[in-house]
Design a protein around this motif. Structure first.
Motif, mmCIF file in Angstrom:
data_model
loop_
_atom_site.group_PDB
_atom_site.id
_atom_site.type_symbol
_atom_site.label_atom_id
_atom_site.label_comp_id
_atom_site.label_asym_id
_atom_site.label_seq_id
_atom_site.Cartn_x
_atom_site.Cartn_y
_atom_site.Cartn_z
ATOM 1 N N ASP A 5 33.879 38.247 29.762
ATOM 2 C CA ASP A 5 34.051 37.655 31.089
ATOM 3 C C ASP A 5 35.505 37.627 31.525
ATOM 4 O OD1 ASP A 5 31.353 37.248 31.275
ATOM 5 O OD2 ASP A 5 31.408 35.143 30.639
ATOM 6 N N LEU A 6 36.433 37.479 30.575
ATOM 7 C CA LEU A 6 37.855 37.482 30.947
ATOM 8 C C LEU A 6 38.239 38.808 31.588
ATOM 9 C CD1 LEU A 6 39.554 35.735 27.880
ATOM 10 C CD2 LEU A 6 39.311 34.826 30.184
ATOM 11 N N GLU A 7 37.881 39.889 30.951
ATOM 12 C CA GLU A 7 38.228 41.196 31.499
ATOM 13 C C GLU A 7 37.533 41.440 32.833
ATOM 14 O OE1 GLU A 7 38.107 45.982 30.388
ATOM 15 O OE2 GLU A 7 37.336 44.484 28.967
ATOM 16 N N LYS A 8 36.259 41.062 32.915
ATOM 17 C CA LYS A 8 35.519 41.273 34.170
ATOM 18 C C LYS A 8 36.178 40.531 35.328
ATOM 19 C CE LYS A 8 30.965 41.976 32.054
ATOM 20 N NZ LYS A 8 29.590 41.407 31.881
ATOM 21 N N ASN A 9 36.587 39.284 35.079
ATOM 22 C CA ASN A 9 37.176 38.509 36.167
ATOM 23 C C ASN A 9 38.554 39.031 36.553
ATOM 24 O OD1 ASN A 9 36.535 36.257 37.905
ATOM 25 N ND2 ASN A 9 38.297 35.206 36.996
ATOM 26 N N VAL A 10 39.329 39.500 35.566
ATOM 27 C CA VAL A 10 40.633 40.091 35.879
ATOM 28 C C VAL A 10 40.442 41.328 36.745
ATOM 29 C CG1 VAL A 10 42.573 41.352 34.877
ATOM 30 C CG2 VAL A 10 41.907 39.132 33.937
ATOM 31 N N ARG A 11 39.532 42.184 36.370
ATOM 32 C CA ARG A 11 39.302 43.404 37.158
ATOM 33 C C ARG A 11 38.778 43.074 38.554
ATOM 34 N NH1 ARG A 11 39.561 48.296 34.925
ATOM 35 N NH2 ARG A 11 39.925 48.453 32.671
ATOM 36 N N ALA A 12 37.969 42.003 38.666
ATOM 37 C CA ALA A 12 37.445 41.626 39.975
ATOM 38 C C ALA A 12 38.510 40.989 40.867
ATOM 39 C CB ALA A 12 36.281 40.658 39.803
ATOM 40 N N THR A 13 39.601 40.470 40.241
ATOM 41 C CA THR A 13 40.640 39.778 40.999
ATOM 42 C C THR A 13 41.834 40.666 41.322
ATOM 43 O OG1 THR A 13 39.982 37.739 39.864
ATOM 44 C CG2 THR A 13 42.070 37.680 41.032
ATOM 45 N N LEU A 14 42.114 41.654 40.478
ATOM 46 C CA LEU A 14 43.285 42.517 40.694
ATOM 47 C C LEU A 14 43.214 43.210 42.057
ATOM 48 C CD1 LEU A 14 43.887 44.254 37.245
ATOM 49 C CD2 LEU A 14 45.558 42.938 38.566
ATOM 50 N N GLY A 15 44.202 42.933 42.900
ATOM 51 C CA GLY A 15 44.226 43.557 44.214
ATOM 52 C C GLY A 15 44.346 45.060 44.153
ATOM 53 N N ILE A 16 45.018 45.556 43.105
ATOM 54 C CA ILE A 16 45.238 46.989 42.982
ATOM 55 C C ILE A 16 43.926 47.739 42.754
ATOM 56 C CG2 ILE A 16 45.583 47.127 40.471
ATOM 57 C CD1 ILE A 16 48.037 48.898 41.082
ATOM 58 N N LEU A 17 42.904 47.013 42.280
ATOM 59 C CA LEU A 17 41.596 47.633 42.062
ATOM 60 C C LEU A 17 40.645 47.451 43.241
ATOM 61 C CD1 LEU A 17 40.807 46.793 38.326
ATOM 62 C CD2 LEU A 17 41.077 49.063 39.334
ATOM 63 N N GLN A 18 41.034 46.628 44.203
ATOM 64 C CA GLN A 18 40.120 46.312 45.290
ATOM 65 C C GLN A 18 40.254 47.249 46.479
ATOM 66 O OE1 GLN A 18 38.011 44.097 44.147
ATOM 67 N NE2 GLN A 18 39.439 44.015 42.413
ATOM 68 N N GLU A 19 41.313 48.066 46.491
ATOM 69 C CA GLU A 19 41.516 48.973 47.612
ATOM 70 C C GLU A 19 41.204 50.405 47.198
ATOM 71 O OE1 GLU A 19 45.044 48.602 49.849
ATOM 72 O OE2 GLU A 19 45.094 46.404 49.784
ATOM 73 N N ASN A 20 40.909 51.209 48.179
ATOM 74 C CA ASN A 20 40.587 52.615 47.962
ATOM 75 C C ASN A 20 41.870 53.384 47.659
ATOM 76 O OD1 ASN A 20 39.793 55.293 48.070
ATOM 77 N ND2 ASN A 20 38.337 54.951 49.745
ATOM 78 N N ALA A 21 41.956 53.882 46.413
ATOM 79 C CA ALA A 21 43.186 54.559 45.995
ATOM 80 C C ALA A 21 43.459 55.802 46.822
ATOM 81 C CB ALA A 21 43.093 54.919 44.516
ATOM 82 N N GLU A 22 42.435 56.459 47.320
ATOM 83 C CA GLU A 22 42.634 57.693 48.091
ATOM 84 C C GLU A 22 43.296 57.424 49.435
ATOM 85 O OE1 GLU A 22 38.910 59.621 48.425
ATOM 86 O OE2 GLU A 22 38.738 60.088 46.290
ATOM 87 N N ARG A 23 43.235 56.190 49.903
ATOM 88 C CA ARG A 23 43.847 55.848 51.191
ATOM 89 C C ARG A 23 45.094 54.988 51.021
ATOM 90 N NH1 ARG A 23 38.451 54.095 54.685
ATOM 91 N NH2 ARG A 23 37.304 56.071 54.419
ATOM 92 N N MET A 24 45.558 54.848 49.799
ATOM 93 C CA MET A 24 46.678 53.952 49.512
ATOM 94 C C MET A 24 47.984 54.741 49.461
ATOM 95 S SD MET A 24 47.121 51.404 46.213
ATOM 96 C CE MET A 24 45.361 51.139 46.161
ATOM 97 N N SER A 25 48.983 54.259 50.170
ATOM 98 C CA SER A 25 50.308 54.885 50.124
ATOM 99 C C SER A 25 51.030 54.452 48.855
ATOM 100 C CB SER A 25 51.124 54.489 51.352
ATOM 101 O OG SER A 25 51.415 53.104 51.314
ATOM 102 N N GLU A 26 52.080 55.187 48.521
ATOM 103 C CA GLU A 26 52.846 54.843 47.324
ATOM 104 C C GLU A 26 53.514 53.486 47.471
ATOM 105 O OE1 GLU A 26 56.809 56.409 44.984
ATOM 106 O OE2 GLU A 26 55.502 57.897 45.948
ATOM 107 N N SER A 27 53.987 53.176 48.673
ATOM 108 C CA SER A 27 54.645 51.887 48.874
ATOM 109 C C SER A 27 53.643 50.737 48.726
ATOM 110 C CB SER A 27 55.300 51.846 50.255
ATOM 111 O OG SER A 27 54.340 52.061 51.281
#
Length: 580
Positions: free
Chosen positions: A39-61
């Motif tokens: 559950d710790l890992e699941k909640n971290v992955r669900a909270t990380l903002g870097i995982l919540q956005e579409n990487a294909e549309r994300m700029s480097e900045s």
């Protein structure tokens, strides 16, 4: 060329504007989270903002900003589990195909509960049910300060208060105090119950039944303590009557006067008449069909009429019942009944005309039936010179105990019944009879179950001829000793024809295993017989079965071989119905 300071500032601003207006390059991103699991890992992955956005549309900045925010996201994700001082090693490195974001996390030591103070205030502070819930609060001293269990305990306590009629219950205070530096937490929780509400007047919105009759279904009286369970009981019991197509029980706490909550019961009448039709097949009965007509409410007193016509290869009947609710109308009734029945089993026939009255009282898990019937039976065995006739007055009583974790597919259940019968006739000497049946289902592993059943009966009579054919014991068939035909087993007369017996003993042991989805298999051994003296000649059979959990109950296809008769062939048995 050398620019003066104002021109240099303007050139820098234009360069930044051009860069910001340039199209963002798509990012290919891999995120690794190490050091956590479950559950710790699941909640971290669900909270990380870097995982919540579409990487294909994300700029480097944008990627770099989200990476800088990741440590705060991880800390936030770990706190509900009691971890407030994690050590996080984060890195964002370019790769040939994109970027790698890696987070190595040591959650550290969890914060633990140092003190728990759960108190009750108000009218319910001494309520035993509330005190029991408060004392069983899921967090104790020394436990990890898990926010989920804290909220679970709050919810359970407040829900119990509302269920018991403390409709204004609320927490003041409700604090989980955390001291990360000390690694300790403190729970300060006080539930102020307020007043306990009572049931007020009940309005039954209908015009098909007399109010005096319908109010007998209400499991509480005005002035009783308000309990949500009793409202649910009222909903269920009115649904079960079949008088109504819609039942809605609506409390109005906002209209309470001096703590008395008015209850509104909205009722839509059901259709008066109900017609049923069914066809089926069983190896005991052969093809069969049924027609039924019920009058759900004969009058405003809730009386009912039920009638059924059944046609089958071995059994045909026409039965009626006139049901009168008594005492507790939800569970108790008086049944005026009668009918005709004809049975043709191989070398014997029976025709019965009956009329009777029965009283049924249900007090789950028990049911009691007291009855008295007047029956006229004509029966004959093939080869006998003439048809026998017996007119009998038959008082009787039955007690049944039933418990099951599932009515259609029980994995843990028991059904036990005992039936007593007496026969008084001007055509024969009196007799008495007792029959006990037990069916037991017990789980075996996660997908299997044991099914055990037994029957034992005895008749006290001078001779078998004093007992009508329908009241004699027989064995064999789908629900008796498989491997033998329906009612094939019993004592035989001088001509070798099965005439039944005064005694009955049967037993069965079956193991069933669910194999795939709703399909399963079974292996079983059955034994038993019906006999007319104290010397038991038990017949034994064994076999295999296929099981399908149909929407209307288990469908069973069995093949069985009599072990006492090795030359006998395998017999097929097909039946439908719950084991209990």
């Amino acid at each position: 060329m050398v620019f003066s300071r104002p021109w240099r500032a303007l050139a820098t601003g234009l360069a930044f504007l051009l860069v910001s207006m340039s199209p963002a390059r798509a990012v290919e991103l891999v995120v690794e989270v190490d050091g956590l699991s479950g559950d710790l890992e699941k909640n971290v992955r669900a909270t990380l903002g870097i995982l919540q956005e579409n990487a294909e549309r994300m700029s480097e900045s944008r990627l770099r900003r989200l990476h800088l925010q990741a440590e705060a996201d991880i800390e936030q994700a770990l706190r509900p589990f009691g971890y407030y001082t994690p050590r996080i090693d984060s890195a964002l490195t370019p790769r040939q195909a994109g970027w790698l974001a890696r987070y190595r996390i040591d959650p550290g030591e969890p914060v633990r509960i140092a003190d728990v103070a759960v108190r009750l205030a108000g009218a319910g502070q001494n309520d035993p049910a509330l005190r029991k819930v408060a004392e069983s609060f899921p967090l104790k001293s020394g436990d990890v300060a898990d926010h989920r269990r804290y909220e679970e305990g709050k919810t359970r306590l407040r829900r119990r208060a509302l269920s018991n009629g403390y409709l204004d219950a609320d927490f003041d205070p409700a604090e989980l105090r955390i001291d990360p530096a000390a690694g300790q937490a403190e729970i300060l929780l006080t539930l102020n119950t307020g007043q306990r509400y009572r049931f007020g007047p009940v309005s039954l919105e209908q015009d098909i039944l007399r109010p005096q009759f319908l109010t007998r279904f209400i499991p509480f009286a005005p002035g009783d303590d308000y309990e949500i369970r009793k409202l649910l009981d009222l909903q269920y019991v009115l649904d079960d009557t079949e008088y109504f197509s819609r039942v809605e029980v609506i409390p109005h706490p906002e209209q309470a006067v001096d703590g008395a909550v008015p209850i509104e019961v909205a009722l839509d009448p059901n259709k008066r008449h109900k017609y049923t039709f069914g066809i089926g097949y069983g190896t005991d009965t052969g093809p069969r069909g049924t027609l039924g007509w019920d009058n759900r409410r004969v009058n405003s007193l809730g009386h009912r009429w039920r009638s059924q016509l059944k046609l089958a290869q071995v059994d045909a009947s026409a039965q009626f019942s006139y049901l009168i609710p008594i005492d507790n109308p939800a569970t108790d009734s008086l049944d005026l009944n009668g009918g005709l029945r004809e049975t043709n089993v191989e070398d014997r026939t029976s025709r019965i005309t009956s009329i009777g009255v029965a009283r049924t009282d249900r007090d789950a898990p028990w049911m009691r039936i007291l009855r008295i019937n007047l029956e006229h039976e004509r029966f004959q065995l093939d080869g006998s010179d003439e048809e026998e006739t017996i007119l009998s007055l038959l008082p009787g009583a039955n007690w049944t105990y039933t418990r099951a974790d599932d009515p259609l597919y029980p994995r843990d259940g028991l059904r036990w019944s005992v039936d007593f019968l007496a026969g008084v006739s001007p055509d024969a000497t009196p007799y008495g009879q007792a029959l006990m049946e037990t069916r037991w289902v017990h789980p075996a592993g996660s997908r299997g179950r044991w099914i055990l059943r037994q029957q034992s009966g005895a008749t006290v009579a001078d001779t078998l001829s004093d007992v009508p054919l329908s009241k004699r014991f027989f064995a064999g068939g789908d629900n008796s000793v498989r491997g033998y035909d329906y009612q094939e087993l019993g004592s035989r007369n001088e001509a070798g024809l099965v005439q039944g017996g005064r005694y009955l003993v049967t037993a069965s042991a079956e193991f069933e295993q669910l194999l795939w989805r709703q399909w399963g298999a079974a292996v079983f051994v059955d034994a038993g017989n019906a006999f007319d003296d104290t010397e038991m000649d038990l017949k034994t059979a064994a076999g295999l079965g296929l099981r399908w959990r149909s929407p209307v109950g288990p469908l069973k296809l069995d093949v069985a071989q009599p072990l006492d008769e090795p030359d006998a062939g395998w017999r097929l048995h097909l039946s439908l119905g719950s084991e209990l």
